[in-house]
Motif scaffolding. Structure first.
Motif, PDB file in Angstrom:
ATOM      1  N   HIS A  22       0.848  -1.206   0.000  1.00 45.64           N
ATOM      2  CA  HIS A  22       0.000   0.000   0.000  1.00 45.64           C
ATOM      3  C   HIS A  22       0.875   1.245   0.000  1.00 45.64           C
ATOM      4  O   HIS A  22       0.634   2.198  -0.735  1.00 45.64           O
ATOM      5  CB  HIS A  22      -0.916   0.024   1.229  1.00 45.64           C
ATOM      6  CG  HIS A  22      -1.990  -1.016   1.179  1.00 45.64           C
ATOM      7  ND1 HIS A  22      -2.998  -0.967   0.255  1.00 45.64           N
ATOM      8  CD2 HIS A  22      -2.215  -2.120   1.921  1.00 45.64           C
ATOM      9  CE1 HIS A  22      -3.799  -2.007   0.434  1.00 45.64           C
ATOM     10  NE2 HIS A  22      -3.331  -2.733   1.429  1.00 45.64           N
ATOM     11  N   VAL A  23       1.905   1.223   0.865  1.00 44.54           N
ATOM     12  CA  VAL A  23       2.779   2.403   0.991  1.00 44.54           C
ATOM     13  C   VAL A  23       3.476   2.676  -0.340  1.00 44.54           C
ATOM     14  O   VAL A  23       3.476   3.801  -0.838  1.00 44.54           O
ATOM     15  CB  VAL A  23       3.834   2.180   2.111  1.00 44.54           C
ATOM     16  CG1 VAL A  23       4.892   3.276   2.104  1.00 44.54           C
ATOM     17  CG2 VAL A  23       3.157   2.125   3.464  1.00 44.54           C
ATOM     18  N   ILE A  24       4.027   1.644  -0.946  1.00 45.84           N
ATOM     19  CA  ILE A  24       4.805   1.821  -2.177  1.00 45.84           C
ATOM     20  C   ILE A  24       3.898   2.257  -3.326  1.00 45.84           C
ATOM     21  O   ILE A  24       4.299   3.050  -4.177  1.00 45.84           O
ATOM     22  CB  ILE A  24       5.638   0.544  -2.499  1.00 45.84           C
ATOM     23  CG1 ILE A  24       6.886   0.915  -3.280  1.00 45.84           C
ATOM     24  CG2 ILE A  24       4.876  -0.532  -3.208  1.00 45.84           C
ATOM     25  CD1 ILE A  24       7.909   1.645  -2.492  1.00 45.84           C
ATOM     26  N   GLU A  26       1.294   4.163  -2.983  1.00 46.88           N
ATOM     27  CA  GLU A  26       1.034   5.595  -2.781  1.00 46.88           C
ATOM     28  C   GLU A  26       2.247   6.427  -3.172  1.00 46.88           C
ATOM     29  O   GLU A  26       2.116   7.490  -3.773  1.00 46.88           O
ATOM     30  CB  GLU A  26       0.652   5.856  -1.327  1.00 46.88           C
ATOM     31  CG  GLU A  26      -0.820   5.537  -1.081  1.00 46.88           C
ATOM     32  CD  GLU A  26      -1.182   5.385   0.375  1.00 46.88           C
ATOM     33  OE1 GLU A  26      -0.448   5.897   1.228  1.00 46.88           O
ATOM     34  OE2 GLU A  26      -2.209   4.728   0.646  1.00 46.88           O
ATOM     35  N   TYR A  27       3.449   5.930  -2.839  1.00 45.82           N
ATOM     36  CA  TYR A  27       4.668   6.657  -3.204  1.00 45.82           C
ATOM     37  C   TYR A  27       4.840   6.729  -4.716  1.00 45.82           C
ATOM     38  O   TYR A  27       5.314   7.727  -5.234  1.00 45.82           O
ATOM     39  CB  TYR A  27       5.904   5.996  -2.585  1.00 45.82           C
ATOM     40  CG  TYR A  27       6.292   6.586  -1.257  1.00 45.82           C
ATOM     41  CD1 TYR A  27       6.830   7.870  -1.164  1.00 45.82           C
ATOM     42  CD2 TYR A  27       6.141   5.875  -0.078  1.00 45.82           C
ATOM     43  CE1 TYR A  27       7.199   8.409   0.060  1.00 45.82           C
ATOM     44  CE2 TYR A  27       6.506   6.406   1.153  1.00 45.82           C
ATOM     45  CZ  TYR A  27       7.035   7.673   1.206  1.00 45.82           C
ATOM     46  OH  TYR A  27       7.388   8.211   2.412  1.00 45.82           O
ATOM     47  N   PHE A  30       3.903   9.792  -6.914  1.00 48.28           N
ATOM     48  CA  PHE A  30       4.624  11.058  -7.034  1.00 48.28           C
ATOM     49  C   PHE A  30       6.148  10.932  -7.091  1.00 48.28           C
ATOM     50  O   PHE A  30       6.834  11.912  -7.298  1.00 48.28           O
ATOM     51  CB  PHE A  30       4.207  12.037  -5.920  1.00 48.28           C
ATOM     52  CG  PHE A  30       4.411  11.516  -4.536  1.00 48.28           C
ATOM     53  CD1 PHE A  30       5.598  11.709  -3.892  1.00 48.28           C
ATOM     54  CD2 PHE A  30       3.400  10.835  -3.883  1.00 48.28           C
ATOM     55  CE1 PHE A  30       5.790  11.241  -2.628  1.00 48.28           C
ATOM     56  CE2 PHE A  30       3.572  10.351  -2.605  1.00 48.28           C
ATOM     57  CZ  PHE A  30       4.783  10.562  -1.972  1.00 48.28           C
TER      58      PHE A  30
END
Lengths: 180, 424
Positions: A22-24, A26-27, A30
């Protein structure tokens, strides 16, 4: 896989679960990817032309002059149309078509070539019979950049602002592309 | 087979499973607990006594706050801001990311902190064309050291605080200074070892700054209203932690109040937020409490405490033994199961010793011992795991060399301060 590596993987999976995915994700929205972080070196530019590409905006010449690159102007006459004329009419009609197309092609290539040279850009010219999408995709493999008109290969309209030939080409080339 | 042997066997077997991680740690702990309950080693009516709800609800409350705040893009915003402040200077990157990691880890859980900061750190390392290893190691150590500073920073501290009824301020007074000095010491060691590898030319730095400037930190804020509400709630919760003992409420109540306030105020979908609570971690804690409860019920803990007291002759000796034993053990076993086992042991030692300093010794050893090996703490595993996924190898030996030095130095400094304060 070593004992340590598999232990780390098991522990990572059990501790972080799917949170890292999930984190990656979102990263990624951008941050630049690995490929995007490398500035491509542009030494050769492929510029397809045909009867539908009548004018090239001055902005394109400006952009091309920023690279110290050689531009390959390629004018492709659709060989399928030539074959159809030959088969449905006669040899003379097809020869007439070939002559007219070559004349028009040379005229356009020379015009664009002169304008590019006025900007100090080195130019190479090619004119041949072939398949507009397949041949450009093949040629693009040896070039660093593709600069292509929205109208290449067919007329464009308000409802269809991009030629289907261009759409096919940009889906199959792996080099930076400018569509003007 | 008597009950003592079974309880001990369940304890050893479960802890071995947790270390090997052959099956999920939560499943191992739940299975161990179920055996202990099935055989009535821990009677059902005693479950509520052993199940430390303060710890479980405090963790749950903080997880809800973090999960809600994450929806706003708060952590990505912090990561980009930090990267921009560093201005492409590797030393500043190392320093700023370590400071941010330590600060965030001191109020939020270490795993979430490193999960959210590591991708940004890897990105900057790529831009700088430098090995990310010094930055990653520094992030791991900073996270574990930062977590040591407060009651809510690291699960062992939450467990110790709950078991010994220690306040947020007591933690800050006792562990805050130690963490600060340990943090400076850690940065000094990292700088000494990797100084030469932390250089970029001015040309490259300009390019890095340009790349970082192109990142728009405001664009990562997905919901500005939620962003502001999350920041306000986190500030309110931390402020309440400072006064929780004065107003007579438990830390778990503060966390649950903050969580429910944020859910109510933000009107975020509670199903989505509550689904993301790390239930496996909470069940892991629950299982461990029951398994250790089995050792207490059968008198094993009391026997071990009696044996330890028989061999310890002074307060100072107890302080040293607890600190170094927990430090080296938590470098091998995860610090959560270690703390779960050590808490009742220290409680039993209270009959013949002043155990107040020993809680700090346990906190120091359990939290900082995690820096010793690659598997010592959850933050280590997460950072090394992410690095491995990105093709960066941090071998067990590579980590051990640096980790052991940091662990021994920081624990030695900490125990020195505790000694001066409580023994010398």
């Amino acid at each position: 896989m070593g004992l340590y590596s598999s232990l780390i993987r098991r522990k990572f999976r059990n501790i972080a679960g799917k949170r890292y995915e999930h984190v990656i994700r979102e990263y990624r929205e951008f941050l630049l990817t690995k490929e995007e972080m490398v500035l491509p070196e542009i030494n050769s530019i492929l510029m397809p032309l045909d009867r539908f590409v009548k004018e090239i905006p001055f902005d394109v010449y400006d952009v091309l002059s920023a690279y110290d690159a050689r531009v390959l102007l390629v004018y492709i006459i659709d060989s399928q149309i030539f074959q159809i004329i030959r088969q449905t009419l006669n040899k003379e009609a097809s020869e007439e078509f070939r002559k007219k197309e070559e004349e028009q092609g040379l005229k356009i290539v020379n015009k664009i070539s002169n304008e590019l040279e006025n900007y100090g850009i080195k130019v190479q010219r090619r004119l041949f019979f072939g398949n507009k999408s397949e041949d450009i995709i093949k040629l693009a493999k040896d070039q660093d950049m593709l600069v292509i008109s929205k109208a290449y290969g067919s007329e464009i309209t308000k409802t269809s602002p991009l030629s289907p030939i261009v759409l096919k080409i940009v889906q199959h080339v792996y080099i930076p592309t400018i569509v003007y | 087979m008597n009950m003592e042997t079974i309880a001990l066997a369940v304890f050893i077997f479960t802890y071995a499973l947790i270390v090997s991680e052959r099956i999920h740690r939560a499943v191992a702990a739940m299975f161990g607990a179920s055996i202990v309950l099935f055989l009535k080693i821990v009677p059902w009516e005693r479950v509520s006594y052993y199940l430390d709800l303060d710890t479980i609800f405090l963790l749950m409350g903080m997880m809800i706050i973090v999960n809600t705040a994450r929806n706003s893009g708060l952590f990505e915003y912090i990561a980009i801001k930090t990267a921009k402040f560093a201005k492409g200077n590797p030393i500043r990157v190392l320093l700023l990311f370590s400071v941010v990691t330590a600060l965030v880890s001191s109020v939020l859980d270490n795993v979430t902190t490193v999960l959210l900061l590591t991708p940004m750190l890897l990105y900057i390392s790529k831009l700088m064309e430098l090995s990310p290893i010094p930055f990653l190691l520094s992030e791991i150590f900073a996270s574990n050291i930062g977590g040591t500073a407060t009651l809510i920073g690291d699960p062992p501290n939450i467990m110790i605080g709950s078991a010994a009824n220690l306040s947020f301020n007591e933690f800050l007074t006792n562990m805050g200074l130690i963490s600060l000095l340990d943090f400076i010491l850690m940065l000094g060691v990292i700088y000494m070892v990797y100084n030469r590898a932390l250089n970029v030319s001015s040309d490259k730095r300009r390019r890095i700054i340009n790349s970082l400037e192109s990142l728009d930190e405001k664009a990562v804020i997905k919901d500005i209203v939620l962003f502001k509400k999350s920041v306000a709630t986190i500030i309110l919760v931390v402020s309440l932690f400072f006064v929780h003992d004065k107003i007579g409420i438990e830390p778990a109540v503060v966390a649950l109040f903050g969580a429910s306030l944020l859910l109510l105020w933000s009107m975020e979908n509670p199903e989505g937020i509550l689904e993301r609570i790390e239930w496996t971690a909470l069940f892991f804690f629950g299982g461990l409490f029951i398994i250790v409860g089995g050792l207490e019920e059968t008198g094993i803990i009391a026997e071990v405490a009696k044996w330890v007291i028989g061999h310890i002759h002074s307060q100072g000796e107890a302080l040293l033994v607890i600190t170094w034993f927990s430090a080296f053990s938590s470098a091998i076993v995860d610090n959560i199961p270690l703390t779960a086992a050590m808490i009742p042991l220290i409680k039993h030692m209270g009959n013949s010793l002043n155990i107040y300093p020993l809680w700090w010794a346990l906190s120091l050893g359990a939290c900082l011992g995690g820096n010793g090996t690659a598997i010592g703490a959850s933050a280590n595993v997460v950072v090394i795991g992410i690095a491995e996924r990105e093709g960066i190898k941090i071998g067990f030996g590579d980590f051990l060399k640096m980790g052991m030095v940091i662990m021994v130095l920081t624990v030695a400094l900490g125990v020195g301060i505790l000694w001066i304060r409580y023994v010398g």
